[in-house]
Every structure is written in structure tokens, then in C-alpha cells.
Design an enzyme around this catalytic site. Structure first.
Site, mmCIF file in Angstrom:
data_model
loop_
_atom_site.group_PDB
_atom_site.id
_atom_site.type_symbol
_atom_site.label_atom_id
_atom_site.label_comp_id
_atom_site.label_asym_id
_atom_site.label_seq_id
_atom_site.Cartn_x
_atom_site.Cartn_y
_atom_site.Cartn_z
ATOM 1 N N ASP A 1 -68.700 93.367 137.841
ATOM 2 C CA ASP A 1 -68.440 91.931 137.732
ATOM 3 C C ASP A 1 -69.782 91.195 137.688
ATOM 4 O O ASP A 1 -70.627 91.419 138.572
ATOM 5 C CB ASP A 1 -67.629 91.521 138.986
ATOM 6 N N ILE A 2 -69.962 90.317 136.722
ATOM 7 C CA ILE A 2 -71.247 89.584 136.669
ATOM 8 C C ILE A 2 -71.439 88.674 137.881
ATOM 9 O O ILE A 2 -72.543 88.226 138.147
ATOM 10 C CB ILE A 2 -71.415 88.770 135.354
ATOM 11 N N SER B 1 -62.209 83.317 128.107
ATOM 12 C CA SER B 1 -62.452 82.693 126.800
ATOM 13 C C SER B 1 -61.258 81.954 126.182
ATOM 14 O O SER B 1 -61.401 81.395 125.106
ATOM 15 C CB SER B 1 -62.926 83.775 125.816
ATOM 16 N N THR C 1 -70.175 78.185 122.796
ATOM 17 C CA THR C 1 -69.158 77.777 121.838
ATOM 18 C C THR C 1 -69.420 76.351 121.352
ATOM 19 O O THR C 1 -70.058 75.565 122.059
ATOM 20 C CB THR C 1 -67.769 77.845 122.523
ATOM 21 N N ASP C 2 -68.874 76.026 120.180
ATOM 22 C CA ASP C 2 -68.984 74.635 119.707
ATOM 23 C C ASP C 2 -68.056 73.709 120.486
ATOM 24 O O ASP C 2 -68.166 72.485 120.384
ATOM 25 C CB ASP C 2 -68.688 74.548 118.197
ATOM 26 N N GLU C 3 -67.136 74.298 121.277
ATOM 27 C CA GLU C 3 -66.161 73.454 121.995
ATOM 28 C C GLU C 3 -66.824 72.590 123.064
ATOM 29 O O GLU C 3 -66.236 71.615 123.524
ATOM 30 C CB GLU C 3 -65.044 74.329 122.579
ATOM 31 N N TYR D 1 -61.920 75.309 129.933
ATOM 32 C CA TYR D 1 -62.751 76.352 129.292
ATOM 33 C C TYR D 1 -64.065 75.760 128.789
ATOM 34 O O TYR D 1 -65.156 76.229 129.144
ATOM 35 C CB TYR D 1 -61.984 77.012 128.131
ATOM 36 N N LYS E 1 -68.002 76.363 129.986
ATOM 37 C CA LYS E 1 -69.057 76.859 129.094
ATOM 38 C C LYS E 1 -70.206 75.838 129.036
ATOM 39 O O LYS E 1 -71.379 76.223 129.002
ATOM 40 C CB LYS E 1 -68.507 77.107 127.687
ATOM 41 N N TYR F 1 -48.890 74.649 117.202
ATOM 42 C CA TYR F 1 -48.906 73.521 118.137
ATOM 43 C C TYR F 1 -48.900 72.192 117.382
ATOM 44 O O TYR F 1 -49.650 72.031 116.400
ATOM 45 C CB TYR F 1 -50.152 73.553 119.030
ATOM 46 N N ASN G 1 -54.771 74.201 111.029
ATOM 47 C CA ASN G 1 -54.069 75.393 111.523
ATOM 48 C C ASN G 1 -52.893 75.788 110.630
ATOM 49 O O ASN G 1 -52.668 76.973 110.388
ATOM 50 C CB ASN G 1 -53.570 75.154 112.950
HETATM 51 P P1 NAD Z 1 -63.029 87.996 125.181
HETATM 52 O O1 NAD Z 1 -62.131 87.258 126.101
HETATM 53 O O2 NAD Z 1 -62.451 88.808 124.084
HETATM 54 O O3 NAD Z 1 -63.985 88.973 126.011
HETATM 55 C C1 NAD Z 1 -64.594 88.603 127.212
HETATM 56 C C2 NAD Z 1 -65.092 89.862 127.894
HETATM 57 O O4 NAD Z 1 -65.735 89.484 129.116
HETATM 58 C C3 NAD Z 1 -63.986 90.843 128.268
HETATM 59 O O5 NAD Z 1 -64.340 92.146 127.896
HETATM 60 C C4 NAD Z 1 -63.877 90.714 129.777
HETATM 61 O O6 NAD Z 1 -63.432 91.904 130.425
HETATM 62 C C5 NAD Z 1 -65.307 90.366 130.155
HETATM 63 N N1 NAD Z 1 -65.395 89.655 131.442
HETATM 64 C C6 NAD Z 1 -64.650 88.602 131.866
HETATM 65 N N2 NAD Z 1 -65.005 88.262 133.112
HETATM 66 C C7 NAD Z 1 -66.015 89.087 133.478
HETATM 67 C C8 NAD Z 1 -66.806 89.213 134.657
HETATM 68 N N3 NAD Z 1 -66.643 88.403 135.713
HETATM 69 N N4 NAD Z 1 -67.777 90.174 134.697
HETATM 70 C C9 NAD Z 1 -67.965 91.001 133.634
HETATM 71 N N5 NAD Z 1 -67.221 90.938 132.513
HETATM 72 C C10 NAD Z 1 -66.260 89.985 132.421
HETATM 73 O O7 NAD Z 1 -64.033 86.902 124.612
HETATM 74 P P2 NAD Z 1 -64.723 86.786 123.196
HETATM 75 O O8 NAD Z 1 -63.819 86.071 122.280
HETATM 76 O O9 NAD Z 1 -65.274 88.106 122.816
HETATM 77 O O10 NAD Z 1 -65.908 85.783 123.563
HETATM 78 C C11 NAD Z 1 -67.185 86.283 123.989
HETATM 79 C C12 NAD Z 1 -68.119 85.118 124.241
HETATM 80 O O11 NAD Z 1 -68.214 84.330 123.044
HETATM 81 C C13 NAD Z 1 -67.622 84.152 125.314
HETATM 82 O O12 NAD Z 1 -68.748 83.738 126.051
HETATM 83 C C14 NAD Z 1 -67.027 82.988 124.543
HETATM 84 O O13 NAD Z 1 -67.121 81.790 125.265
HETATM 85 C C15 NAD Z 1 -67.918 82.972 123.319
HETATM 86 N N6 NAD Z 1 -67.317 82.431 122.085
HETATM 87 C C16 NAD Z 1 -66.120 82.900 121.635
HETATM 88 C C17 NAD Z 1 -65.595 82.411 120.443
HETATM 89 C C18 NAD Z 1 -64.303 82.935 119.880
HETATM 90 O O14 NAD Z 1 -63.813 82.395 118.885
HETATM 91 N N7 NAD Z 1 -63.707 83.974 120.441
HETATM 92 C C19 NAD Z 1 -66.300 81.428 119.723
HETATM 93 C C20 NAD Z 1 -67.530 80.966 120.225
HETATM 94 C C21 NAD Z 1 -68.036 81.488 121.410
HETATM 95 P P1 TYD Z 2 -57.265 79.392 119.673
HETATM 96 O O1 TYD Z 2 -57.269 80.635 118.848
HETATM 97 O O2 TYD Z 2 -56.632 79.427 121.015
HETATM 98 O O3 TYD Z 2 -58.778 78.891 119.741
HETATM 99 P P2 TYD Z 2 -59.383 77.489 120.314
HETATM 100 O O4 TYD Z 2 -58.341 76.793 121.100
HETATM 101 O O5 TYD Z 2 -60.504 77.975 121.172
HETATM 102 O O6 TYD Z 2 -59.840 76.734 119.106
HETATM 103 O O7 TYD Z 2 -56.535 78.247 118.834
HETATM 104 C C1 TYD Z 2 -56.991 77.882 117.536
HETATM 105 C C2 TYD Z 2 -56.163 76.697 117.087
HETATM 106 O O8 TYD Z 2 -54.803 77.130 116.906
HETATM 107 C C3 TYD Z 2 -56.087 75.576 118.097
HETATM 108 O O9 TYD Z 2 -56.077 74.331 117.407
HETATM 109 C C4 TYD Z 2 -54.757 75.783 118.806
HETATM 110 C C5 TYD Z 2 -53.893 76.387 117.731
HETATM 111 N N1 TYD Z 2 -52.861 77.355 118.180
HETATM 112 C C6 TYD Z 2 -51.543 77.213 117.724
HETATM 113 O O10 TYD Z 2 -51.205 76.278 116.980
HETATM 114 N N2 TYD Z 2 -50.619 78.130 118.135
HETATM 115 C C7 TYD Z 2 -50.938 79.162 118.961
HETATM 116 O O11 TYD Z 2 -50.034 79.967 119.343
HETATM 117 C C8 TYD Z 2 -52.292 79.297 119.412
HETATM 118 C C9 TYD Z 2 -52.695 80.417 120.332
HETATM 119 C C10 TYD Z 2 -53.220 78.375 118.983
#
Ligand code: NAD
Ligand code: TYD
Length: 351
Positions: free
Chosen positions: A63-64, A89, A131-133, A156, A160, A213, A255
Site C-alpha cells: 500500500d502506498i 480512479s 487528470t484533466d478533471e 475524485y 487528485k 447518463y 457520450n
Molecule cells: P485504475 O483504477 O485502473 O488502477 C489504479 C491502480 O492503483 C490499481 O492497480 C490499484 O490496485 C492501485 N492502487 C489503488 N490504491 C492503491 C494503494 N493505496 N497502494 C498501491 N496501489 C493502489 O486506474 P487507471 O485508470 O489506470 O489510472 C491510473 C492513474 O491515471 C490514476 O492516477 C488516475 O487518476 C490517472 N488518470 C486516469 C485516466 C483514465 O481515463 N483512466 C485519465 C487521466 C489520469
Molecule cells: P467515466 O468513464 O466514468 O469517466 P469520467 O467520469 O472520469 O469522465 O465516464 C465518461 C463519461 O461517460 C462521463 O460523462 C459519464 C458518462 N457515463 C455514462 O453515461 N454512463 C455510464 O455508465 C458511465 C460509467 C459513464
């Protein structure tokens, strides 16, 4: 960078990054993947690498937030670079249960920064994935740049944003060598089917309802995961310490258009028994609270200063992604049934 700590390497993007570095890049060091294996982490994503290059890939379940464990790992493996992906995430989960987001994304990042600071003599770089969020929501016009003010709207994105600020503070106050990247929505292989694209692909394959949604008008800027991972590696190699970089695909879609496209590609690849369109499965459901209307990234800094550009268009990337989910029914079954969690319990002890 000889001994790189990758956190969260068993998640979606971390898996892509480790596969890129070890299989298809000029990185010649060793990766120490530290992942706590929450529901989102699946070490089976990388077991082939454990066999293929055991000297270059080490997995540790930890765990980090565990300061002692992180300290021991930094010492033992002589960590000289960090790429920090580990996070909670998923926005919808953060709305229902924000606690884990505060713990991992804020306290976990703080803990890693502290350990990194104590090892700063050896540390070349701490790269933080964000993230851009964090920038909040756009109206119909404009783009997020590196200068855009932070205005996070979900637990979330707030967590971040807090972690980004801590990373910045450690750079300014302690001179820790950091870079930060803020990326738009990713899609591709190994994504957990709670996020929009994999959820829609798997539901559509199984003829299940496709929950959109609100009115489906919210806009996301999509990037194929391998393009994100190549950008991160480029920033780690060539980025200026102390700087942040936006990463995006210049690929905005409402979407409903994304879901329609998934339906159409699947109808072509795998026609339904009754030959009708999968668009029939779309259901407009209650909107997400605080749902950000539009994200759009201006990534010209990364393109102009570091020479990165995305290789995939949304159509080529989406076709590859859909094919990957069709070609990997075992992965899908194990993730959907939670079988992998039992496997994790049996195979891994906390380090
Ligand atoms: P994910 O949820 O698929 O993976 C997250 C990983 O972190 C998992 O393997 C989980 O087991 C591990 N983890 C969670 N808590 C932990 C802890 N306390 N200690 C050690 N490991 C832990 O996420 P992802 O989509 O691969 O995203 C990775 C990174 O990229 C995140 O920081 C997220 O904010 C960022 N990000 C994601 C997206 C996206 O679209 N998915 C876009 C921009 C940025
Ligand atoms: P998501 O993949 O959860 O990413 P984020 O919320 O981080 O952008 O969702 C992408 C977009 O899709 C977001 O506008 C919410 C919408 N969404 C749906 O309309 N239906 C769904 O079941 C989910 C999971 C997301």
C-alpha cells in the site's frame, strides 16, 4: 533511471506503461511495480513479464500509504525514479464512498513524496500522473491549458488536485525533481469495466442495456492508452523538472456519439441474432450529480516542446479496443466474476 518504482502498475494505465517500457521502448533499467491490488488491480495483466524478464520486472503487493513498506522498498531496490499511477480512479465510486480517495490519492501521494524526499540524493525524477478533471468543467468553447486554474468538482478530481498541489509544493519547497502530467480520458485494453467505454463494449456484446447518463450530451476528450503511456515516457525522459504537461487526443465526443459508435462497430463485427442495431439497447438514465459538462485538452506544449503526438485516431483505437475485449474472454470473465480477487488472495502476501 535504472530502478524505477511504478505505483499502481496492475491497473489499466500502469499495465500499459509497464508493457510499453519493458517490451517496446529504449528503457533499459528495472521496474519495481508496487500495487495494493484493490478491485482495480489485476497482477495477471503482467504475469507474462514476470516470466519473460524476471530480472527486469519485480512485483510487490504493498500500500502506498504504508510508510515503512515504501521506505524499505526505496532502500532495498535503490529506487532512482518514480512513476506514480496508483490511485482510486472512478468518479462514481468517489461520489458514493470518497474515503478511499482521500486516503490513497492524498495521503498515499504525501507518503510517497516524503519517502522520495528522504531519498532525494539518489532520485532523478518523481513523475506524478494526474487528470484533466482537476480543471473542472468547460462550457461549449475553450480548452484546458497548463495555466488553467484548478476547479475540481468531484471527490475524485478534488483528491487528485490535492495530490498535484502536494507534488508542486515538494518541487518548490524541497527542490524534489518532479514532473506532472494531466491527461484526458483514456480507453484501451485492460480497462476495468466500470468506465464508460469498456462497460458499453461488454454490455453491448452481451445484449444488456447501455446506461447513458442524462441526455448523453456530456463531452469527453478521448486518448488511446498507449498514446498516453508514450507521452508519459517522453515527459520522463525529456520534460523539464518542475513543469506540468497536458496530454490529450484532440478527440472530443459527446457520450451518446461514443456509445453509438461502439454499437455500430460491434454490429459490423458481431451482428446480433435478430440483425437489429445495438443502439436499441441504449437507455437514458438519471444523471451523475455534479456531472462535468465538457473536457478538452490543449496539448500543444507537449507537442511543440517534446515532439509527442497521438498515433491512434478514435476510430482506429476504438476498433483495436473492441477487438481486444472480444479476443480476451478469459480476462473479461475473471474480472467480471471477481475470480482474480480470489487468485490474488491465494498468490500474494503483503510485502
Ligand atoms: P485504475 O483504477 O485502473 O488502477 C489504479 C491502480 O492503483 C490499481 O492497480 C490499484 O490496485 C492501485 N492502487 C489503488 N490504491 C492503491 C494503494 N493505496 N497502494 C498501491 N496501489 C493502489 O486506474 P487507471 O485508470 O489506470 O489510472 C491510473 C492513474 O491515471 C490514476 O492516477 C488516475 O487518476 C490517472 N488518470 C486516469 C485516466 C483514465 O481515463 N483512466 C485519465 C487521466 C489520469
Ligand atoms: P467515466 O468513464 O466514468 O469517466 P469520467 O467520469 O472520469 O469522465 O465516464 C465518461 C463519461 O461517460 C462521463 O460523462 C459519464 C458518462 N457515463 C455514462 O453515461 N454512463 C455510464 O455508465 C458511465 C460509467 C459513464
Amino acid at each position: 533511471m535504472k530502478n524505477m518504482l511504478v505505483t499502481g502498475g496492475c491497473g489499466f494505465i500502469g499495465t500499459g506503461f509497464i508493457r510499453l517500457l519493458l517490451l517496446d521502448s529504449d528503457f533499459d533499467g528495472r521496474i519495481i511495480n508496487v500495487d495494493h491490488l484493490t478491485y482495480a488491480g489485476n497482477p495477471a495483466n503482467l504475469t507474462d513479464l514476470e516470466k519473460l524478464s524476471p530480472e527486469r520486472y519485480i512485483f510487490l503487493k504493498a500500500d502506498i500509504c504504508d510508510s515503512d513498506a515504501m521506505t524499505r522498498i526505496f532502500d532495498w531496490y535503490e529506487i532512482d525514479a518514480v512513476c506514480h499511477f496508483a490511485a482510486e480512479s472512478h468518479v462514481d465510486r468517489s461520489i458514493v464512498a470518497p474515503d478511499a480517495f482521500i486516503k490513497t490519492n492524498i495521503s498515499g501521494t504525501f507518503n510517497l513524496l516524503e519517502v522520495a524526499r528522504r531519498n532525494s540524493d539518489r532520485l532523478n525524477l518523481f513523475h506524478h500522473i494526474s487528470t484533466d478533471e482537476v480543471f473542472g468543467s468547460l462550457g461549449p468553447d475553450g480548452y484546458f491549458t497548463e495555466q488553467t486554474a484548478y476547479r475540481p468538482n468531484s471527490p475524485y478530481s478534488a483528491s487528485k488536485a490535492a495530490s498535484d498541489h502536494l507534488v508542486r509544493a515538494y518541487s518548490k519547497t524541497y527542490d524534489l525533481p518532479v514532473t506532472v502530467s494531466n491527461c484526458s480520458n483514456n480507453y484501451g485494453p485492460y480497462q476495468f469495466p466500470e468506465k464508460l467505454i469498456p462497460l458499453m463494449i461488454l454490455n453491448a456484446i452481451e445484449d444488456k442495456p447501455l446506461p447513458v447518463y442524462g441526455a448523453g450530451k456530456n463531452v469527453r476528450d478521448w486518448l488511446y492508452v498507449e498514446d498516453h503511456c508514450r507521452a508519459v515516457w517522453r515527459i520522463m525522459q525529456k520534460g523539464t523538472r518542475g513543469e506540468t504537461y497536458n496530454i490529450g487526443g484532440r478527440c472530443e465526443l459527446a457520450n451518446i456519439d461514443t456509445v453509438n459508435l461502439i454499437c455500430d462497430i460491434l454490429d459490423e463485427r458481431l451482428p446480433r441474432a435478430n440483425q437489429s442495431s445495438r443502439r436499441d439497447l441504449i437507455r437514458f438514465v438519471k444523471d451523475r450529480p455534479g456531472h462535468d459538462l465538457r473536457y478538452a485538452i490543449d496539448c500543444s506544449k507537449l507537442e511543440n516542446e517534446l515532439g509527442w503526438s497521438a498515433l491512434e485516431t478514435f476510430e482506429t483505437g476504438l476498433k483495436k479496443t473492441i477487438q481486444w475485449y472480444l479476443d480476451n474472454p478469459q480476462w473479461v470473465q475473471s474480472v467480471k466474476s471477481g475470480e482474480y480477487l480470489k487468485w490474488v488472495e491465494e498468490h500474494y502476501e503483503a510485502s
